[in-house]
Design a protein around this motif. Structure first.
Motif, PDB file in Angstrom:
ATOM      1  N   GLU A 169      -8.825  -7.089  -8.390  1.00  0.00           N
ATOM      2  CA  GLU A 169      -8.716  -6.870  -6.942  1.00  0.00           C
ATOM      3  C   GLU A 169      -7.467  -6.070  -6.593  1.00  0.00           C
ATOM      4  OE1 GLU A 169      -9.423  -6.479  -3.232  1.00  0.00           O
ATOM      5  OE2 GLU A 169     -10.891  -7.613  -4.404  1.00  0.00           O
ATOM      6  N   LEU A 170      -6.429  -6.184  -7.427  1.00  0.00           N
ATOM      7  CA  LEU A 170      -5.170  -5.466  -7.190  1.00  0.00           C
ATOM      8  C   LEU A 170      -5.112  -4.154  -7.963  1.00  0.00           C
ATOM      9  CD1 LEU A 170      -2.654  -8.463  -7.329  1.00  0.00           C
ATOM     10  CD2 LEU A 170      -3.739  -7.453  -5.334  1.00  0.00           C
ATOM     11  N   TYR A 171      -6.264  -3.696  -8.439  1.00  0.00           N
ATOM     12  CA  TYR A 171      -6.386  -2.397  -9.125  1.00  0.00           C
ATOM     13  C   TYR A 171      -5.457  -2.294 -10.336  1.00  0.00           C
ATOM     14  CZ  TYR A 171      -9.241  -0.733  -5.237  1.00  0.00           C
ATOM     15  OH  TYR A 171     -10.250  -0.567  -4.312  1.00  0.00           O
ATOM     16  N   GLY A 172      -5.431  -3.355 -11.147  1.00  0.00           N
ATOM     17  CA  GLY A 172      -4.709  -3.311 -12.410  1.00  0.00           C
ATOM     18  C   GLY A 172      -3.249  -3.693 -12.345  1.00  0.00           C
ATOM     19  N   GLU A 173      -2.779  -4.210 -11.235  1.00  0.00           N
ATOM     20  CA  GLU A 173      -1.376  -4.631 -11.121  1.00  0.00           C
ATOM     21  C   GLU A 173      -1.083  -5.773 -12.096  1.00  0.00           C
ATOM     22  OE1 GLU A 173       1.236  -6.750  -7.630  1.00  0.00           O
ATOM     23  OE2 GLU A 173       0.031  -4.996  -7.086  1.00  0.00           O
ATOM     24  N   LYS A 174       0.027  -5.696 -12.814  1.00  0.00           N
ATOM     25  CA  LYS A 174       0.400  -6.742 -13.774  1.00  0.00           C
ATOM     26  C   LYS A 174       0.813  -8.013 -13.021  1.00  0.00           C
ATOM     27  CE  LYS A 174       1.941  -3.755 -17.560  1.00  0.00           C
ATOM     28  NZ  LYS A 174       1.563  -2.459 -16.959  1.00  0.00           N
ATOM     29  N   ARG A 217      -1.953  -4.800   2.191  1.00  0.00           N
ATOM     30  CA  ARG A 217      -2.340  -5.095   0.807  1.00  0.00           C
ATOM     31  C   ARG A 217      -1.108  -5.162  -0.095  1.00  0.00           C
ATOM     32  NH1 ARG A 217      -7.343  -4.997  -1.357  1.00  0.00           N
ATOM     33  NH2 ARG A 217      -6.483  -4.206  -3.312  1.00  0.00           N
ATOM     34  N   SER A 218       0.085  -5.072   0.503  1.00  0.00           N
ATOM     35  CA  SER A 218       1.316  -5.124  -0.287  1.00  0.00           C
ATOM     36  C   SER A 218       2.072  -6.429  -0.096  1.00  0.00           C
ATOM     37  CB  SER A 218       2.229  -3.949   0.088  1.00  0.00           C
ATOM     38  OG  SER A 218       2.620  -4.034   1.452  1.00  0.00           O
ATOM     39  N   ASP A 219       1.667  -7.231   0.869  1.00  0.00           N
ATOM     40  CA  ASP A 219       2.346  -8.490   1.162  1.00  0.00           C
ATOM     41  C   ASP A 219       2.117  -9.497   0.024  1.00  0.00           C
ATOM     42  OD1 ASP A 219       2.885 -11.183   2.354  1.00  0.00           O
ATOM     43  OD2 ASP A 219       3.184  -9.989   4.162  1.00  0.00           O
ATOM     44  N   SER A 235      -0.685  -0.320  -1.126  1.00  0.00           N
ATOM     45  CA  SER A 235      -0.240  -0.311  -2.511  1.00  0.00           C
ATOM     46  C   SER A 235      -0.263   1.133  -2.995  1.00  0.00           C
ATOM     47  CB  SER A 235      -1.176  -1.169  -3.374  1.00  0.00           C
ATOM     48  OG  SER A 235      -0.796  -1.104  -4.727  1.00  0.00           O
ATOM     49  N   PRO A 236       0.827   1.627  -3.586  1.00  0.00           N
ATOM     50  CA  PRO A 236       0.919   3.053  -3.929  1.00  0.00           C
ATOM     51  C   PRO A 236      -0.106   3.531  -4.947  1.00  0.00           C
ATOM     52  CG  PRO A 236       2.754   1.813  -4.884  1.00  0.00           C
ATOM     53  CD  PRO A 236       2.050   0.899  -3.940  1.00  0.00           C
ATOM     54  N   ARG A 237      -0.708   2.619  -5.693  1.00  0.00           N
ATOM     55  CA  ARG A 237      -1.653   3.038  -6.730  1.00  0.00           C
ATOM     56  C   ARG A 237      -3.096   3.049  -6.250  1.00  0.00           C
ATOM     57  NH1 ARG A 237      -0.361  -0.455 -11.980  1.00  0.00           N
ATOM     58  NH2 ARG A 237      -2.078   0.822 -12.748  1.00  0.00           N
TER      59      ARG A 237
END
Length: 486
Positions: free
Chosen positions: A264-269, A198-200, A167-169
């Protein structure tokens, strides 16, 4: 007391996870490799193990002859008789070999064979252990980074998180905990390497399943997930039970469940929305958090649709760099064009809808549907309190209501006003078409008789007869002159 060999075998079985049979095969191959290095062949080598695995021996199987040509595979009768007095020419005899008598190169060959087979068995066991775990979540710790790829310590095996699956972030430092999805296995010279992601979208699916018990027990099911890793994910869910709200179950009380996933996704909407088999409704839901005024299906075969939104919702529906509508397209598998109400007004949508209706006339799979309405409660827009009062009075069916109006008994129902009765009667006239099941029945003479003319109140539409002077519903006064109603 177990022998040293038995103890060594037990440790290998525990530490390397080898089976007893595979370990015996490895030892046998090792001894035969050393034997072949010493004698040039291992075809006549025989390896035997003690029942308790406390000892192992290697034998040379030789043929008894009168005149030896090959000392490796043959033995003189006189020498054989010293070992077994009952032997004869042509018999075979096994002669114990002492591995300590093998030369150094033979011992070295045996060691190499043992190490090679031990490593191969270890790799095979690891592969068999982890091949069933592809698609599952695993937790490890950041070890190092090389060319952008992150290597993860997973204990018995090593994991690699390639750049394309990151994930780029997300940024990591040494010994940071990393949770990821196993997407592939690779054999390496040192063992086995797990390819992680972690992007799937399935990574999000697995995380949500851990947080939402209703998904685990199949009460709520995920229809589809689309993702722009690091920025936004859309999840379409539906419930297998009418009393369970699928979106509410995933979000949790005060958003606790979905917040754990976001963390867990570091703030992903994350947009959790309800799946609907009706494409227009599903498209409307998919464009959340934007509020869509309406959806027009432009071409059902090509899956093209138009979403119309208020000016204030336009940028939200499109999203940053078109992200929201792009994800909605992928989620619904439709091509969605978003327009404001002003932009849509400039388009001739009536022509589109007329063309669609005309096309549907010639489609075999599109048939007109007529909803049968039998009770007062089924009338569209009816006051349910009024329907309940009528039901309690024994007037639940529409036909019974019409009869009660005609004979005036409707006025005996307590709790209803004339205005409410008129409202129900008006709904019946607007929504219900009475079909005479007996139409066309009987003999030819009866069919030719003219139908009896019916009369209705000019004020409320209630059915009246020629002998009435007042409407039984609204009470208006009237009289009949020369067959004309006034």
């Amino acid at each position: 007391m177990p022998s040293e060999m038995a103890e060594a075998i037990r440790q290998l079985i525990q530490e390397k996870g080898l089976s007893e049979d595979s370990l015996k095969q490895m030892i046998e191959n090792t001894l035969k490799a050393a034997y072949k290095r010493t004698y040039g062949t291992a075809d006549n080598a025989v390896v035997r193990f003690a029942d308790d695995m406390s000892d192992v021996s290697i034998y040379s199987r030789k043929t008894i002859v009168d005149g030896v040509y090959d000392p490796v595979t043959e033995i003189e009768l006189s020498d054989a008789l010293k070992l077994s007095p009952e032997c004869e020419i042509g018999d075979e005899i096994d002669i114990l070999e002492d591995p300590k008598s093998f030369d150094r190169s033979a011992i070295s060959t045996g060691k190499q064979t043992a190490h090679q087979e031990l490593n191969e068995n270890f790799k095979d066991n690891l592969y068999n252990e982890y091949k069933t775990k592809v698609g599952e979540i695993i937790i490890g710790y950041y070890q190092r980074e090389h060319n952008g790829n992150i290597y993860v310590d997973l204990g018995k095996v090593e994991g690699v998180l390639p750049v394309k699956y990151q994930s780029p972030r997300e940024k990591y430092e040494k010994n940071d905990r990393i949770k990821a999805l196993i997407v592939d296995l690779k054999r390496t010279s040192t063992g086995l390497q797990l390819v992680l992601s972690r992007s799937d979208p399935n990574f999000v699916r697995s995380i949500v399943e851990l947080e939402v018990p209703e998904i685990y027990d199949k009460t709520v099911e995920i229809q589809k997930i689309v993702r722009d890793a690091g920025y936004r994910t859309k999840i379409a869910v539906y419930s297998t039970r009418e009393d369970v709200d699928p979106v509410g179950a995933c979000v949790g009380l005060k958003g606790v469940r979905i917040q754990n996933v976001i963390r867990e996704l570091y703030g992903e909407k994350i947009d959790v929305l309800k799946y609907d088999p009706d494409p227009a409704v599903f498209i409307k839901n998919a464009l959340s958090p934007a509020e869509v005024s309406r959806v027009v299906i432009l071409d059902e075969d090509k899956k093209q649709a138009l979403a119309i939104v208020n000016e204030s919702q336009f940028s939200l529906a499109i999203g940053k760099q078109g992200q929201n509508v792009r994800l909605a397209n992928r989620l619904c598998d439709w091509s969605i064009d978003v327009k404001t109400e002003e932009q849509a007004a400039e388009m001739d949508l009536s022509e589109i809808e007329t063309r669609k209706a005309a096309q549907n006339l010639f489609r075999d799979d599109v048939k007109p549907e007529y909803e049968e309405i039998a009770t007062i409660a089924e009338l569209p827009g009816v006051d349910l309190r009024v329907a309940e009062i009528l039901k309690s009075a024994g007037i639940e069916d529409i036909e019974r209501f019409v009869e009660a109006v005609n004979d005036g008994s409707i006025n005996n129902v307590s709790g209803l006003t004339k205005t409410e009765i008129e409202a129900v009667n008006k709904l019946i006239n607007e929504s219900v078409e009475f079909v005479d099941d007996a139409a066309g029945a009987g003999d030819g003479a009866a069919a030719d008789e003219p139908a009896e003319e019916e009369y209705f109140c000019p004020e409320c539409g209630a059915k009246i007869t020629l002998d009435m002077t007042h409407c039984p519903v609204c009470g208006v006064e009237f009289e009949f002159k020369e067959d004309e109603e006034k």
